[in-house]
Design an enzyme around this catalytic site. Structure first.
Site, PDB file in Angstrom:
ATOM      1  CE  LYS A 106     -11.159  -7.502  10.893  1.00 46.53           C
ATOM      2  NZ  LYS A 106     -10.264  -6.463  11.429  1.00 46.53           N
ATOM      3  N   GLY A 232       5.568  -6.854   5.008  1.00 46.97           N
ATOM      4  CA  GLY A 232       4.313  -6.293   4.494  1.00 46.97           C
ATOM      5  C   GLY A 232       4.535  -4.844   4.126  1.00 46.97           C
ATOM      6  N   GLY A 234       1.869  -2.805   2.674  1.00 48.30           N
ATOM      7  CA  GLY A 234       0.557  -2.253   2.312  1.00 48.30           C
ATOM      8  C   GLY A 234       0.339  -0.987   3.116  1.00 48.30           C
ATOM      9  CG  ASN A 235      -3.029   1.718   5.469  1.00 43.62           C
ATOM     10  OD1 ASN A 235      -2.721   1.663   6.652  1.00 43.62           O
ATOM     11  ND2 ASN A 235      -3.631   2.773   4.955  1.00 43.62           N
ATOM     12  N   GLY A 237       2.204  -1.455   6.679  1.00 44.25           N
ATOM     13  CA  GLY A 237       3.655  -1.611   6.537  1.00 44.25           C
ATOM     14  C   GLY A 237       4.320  -0.355   6.004  1.00 44.25           C
ATOM     15  CE1 TYR A 238       5.346   5.121   2.173  1.00 45.57           C
ATOM     16  CE2 TYR A 238       3.078   5.688   2.704  1.00 45.57           C
ATOM     17  CZ  TYR A 238       4.350   6.068   2.309  1.00 45.57           C
ATOM     18  OH  TYR A 238       4.627   7.393   2.066  1.00 45.57           O
TER      19      TYR A 238
END
Ligand code: NAD
Length: 436
Positions: A106, A232, A234-235, A237-238
């Protein structure tokens, strides 16, 4: 919310729990606890106003027993070493859970990307890629996007990396270029990216949840659809909201960093995630985007805090934002029947104990959000082989991988009489040690 919780301590707590089920020697445990390499870099960036600023970044390479390190790069003002170390460790576990030939890594840069112009963001991304270039590569370490990093940022980074590695050579053989492109994943599709990558984390999560619901024989109450709250938007969560909505579940609450929206009639209504997204883009905010069916109307919803969203009486709670959201403090008040972790590290070990006692299964992040890294691995494989797979092929391979990963963990949890997270760690550690 709970900034004092150290994610690396959480990760090590999860590891300790799994180690009780395994007979490992001390050096093997040390190998799991310690990253193989930590790279710390400092680099200057010319700002638009002519000033030069210094930035700090790092890359943690946790374990490469199963293949090159794999993991995203996070841009955040508060990103720190313990957070990146935890995320690199979880990546090693996740890649082994998904059974892909990669290890865990990471990266992070201490920066608020929203405070930078696009040109400054590009210069920063290129400088970071150059700073870590000697430590990454298609067979060494393969970074990807994470919070606040995008396909465009990967495009800048891979371009800079290739320039650095080829000494700015103008002409590079197609095969050599394709292999070098495999150093980064999550690239735009027209720049060596894979079809299906953008949606992969959410799509993979929906496959895992479908498999779990079949095992639990859980259907909606009294013939009604299952209700879902997603933290959330964002990418991740959507897309998870979109796929669960398409599977017939009712998305009764959604949130972003500013707060949550919830349907007024929890017995009947559910948000349409596509319309909510469209509305959010138009208005620049999520609040009052109460879109049900094909209509957005104030009468359908109300706002609430992110904390309240977590405690809603829903069937499935899907944390898809940040770590440490469900803690020893609020776990006792969770009313969901299932927690499906799509963010990394949203549940602390103290919360895990409370939820286990309450009989609430937690589908662990290392399984439920591993669809992203799985398709990243497909992208890497396509680059190395110079191939382009269709979206249908990518999605079919993803489903096969996710269902297989879920089955192994479900069986292990049953056999060892333990929770799904511990089972996932047991499966992953055995696979990592099998290659050590
Ligand atoms: P993103 O930046 O696209 O979205 C993050 C969302 O969380 C945004 O809607 C933001 O407003 C919201 N948010 C931020 N702070 C919040 C808070 N305090 N409370 C509630 N919401 C808040 O990021 P993403 O890619 O969707 O990643 C979300 C999580 O999923 C992260 O933990 C990430 O590490 C993990 N993850 C992402 C992927 C991937 O493929 N993108 C893969 C695996 C895991």
């Amino acid at each position: 919310m709970t900034t004092k919780i150290n994610p690396f301590e959480n990760a090590m707590g999860q590891l300790e729990k799994a180690l009780k089920y395994l007979k490992l020697e001390k050096w093997q445990i040390d190998r799991l606890r310690n990253p193989e390499k930590i790279i710390s870099v400092n680099f200057p960036i010319k700002m638009d106003n002519g000033e030069t600023k210094f930035f700090h970044g790092f890359r943690v390479q946790h374990n490469s027993a199963r293949g090159p390190y794999k993991g995203g790069i996070r841009y955040h003002p508060q990103v720190d070493m313990d957070e990146v170390k935890a995320l690199a460790f979880w990546m090693a576990i996740k890649c082994a859970v998904a059974d892909i030939p990669m290890g865990g890594g990471k990266g992070g840069v201490e920066v608020d990307p929203k405070a930078l112009s696009e040109k400054e963001l590009e210069r920063l991304s290129r400088a970071y890629a150059r700073a870590i270039a000697d430590d990454i590569g298609p067979y060494k370490d393969v970074p990807a996007p994470d919070v606040n990093t995008t396909p465009q940022i990967m495009k800048w980074m891979v371009d800079e990396y290739i320039k650095y590695k080829t000494n700015n050579k103008k002409q590079i053989a197609k095969k050599e270029k394709s292999i070098l492109m495999g150093t980064f994943t999550g690239k735009p599709v027209d720049c060596g990216g894979s079809l299906g990558r953008t949606e992969a984390t959410g799509r993979g999560g929906s496959f895992v949840l479908e498999a779990l619901l079949a095992k639990m024989k859980l259907k909606g109450r009294c013939g009604k659809e299952l209700t879902v709250a997603v933290q959330g938007f964002g990418n991740v969560g959507y897309y998870i909201a979109k796929f669960l909505h398409e599977m017939g579940m009712r998305i009764v609450a959604l949130s972003d960093s500013k707060g949550a929206i919830v349907v007024k009639n929890m017995e009947k209504d559910g948000f349409n995630p596509d319309l909510v997204l469209k509305c959010k883009k138009e208005k620049g905010k999520l609040s009052s985007c109460y879109c049900v069916g094909s209509v957005c109307d104030l009468k359908y919803g109300r706002t609430m805090s992110n904390e309240e969203l977590l405690e809603l009486p829903v069937d499935i709670l899907v944390p898809s934002a940040l770590e440490n959201q469900i803690t020893g403090e609020n776990a006792g008040r969770i009313k969901a029947k299932i927690i499906h972790e799509m963010a990394n590290g949203p549940t602390t070990p103290e919360a895990d104990v409370i939820l286990h006692k309450k009989g609430i299964p937690v589908v662990p992040d290392v399984l439920s959000n591993s669809g992203g890294v799985t398709v990243s691995c497909f992208e890497w494989e396509q680059n190395l082989k110079g191939q382009h797979w269709t979206e249908k092929a990518v999605n079919a391979k993803l489903k096969q991988k996710m269902v297989k990963a879920f089955e192994a963990i479900w069986e292990t949890a049953k056999r060892e009489k333990t929770d799904l997270r511990t089972a996932a760690f047991i499966v992953a550690i055995k696979r990592i040690m099998g290659k050590t």
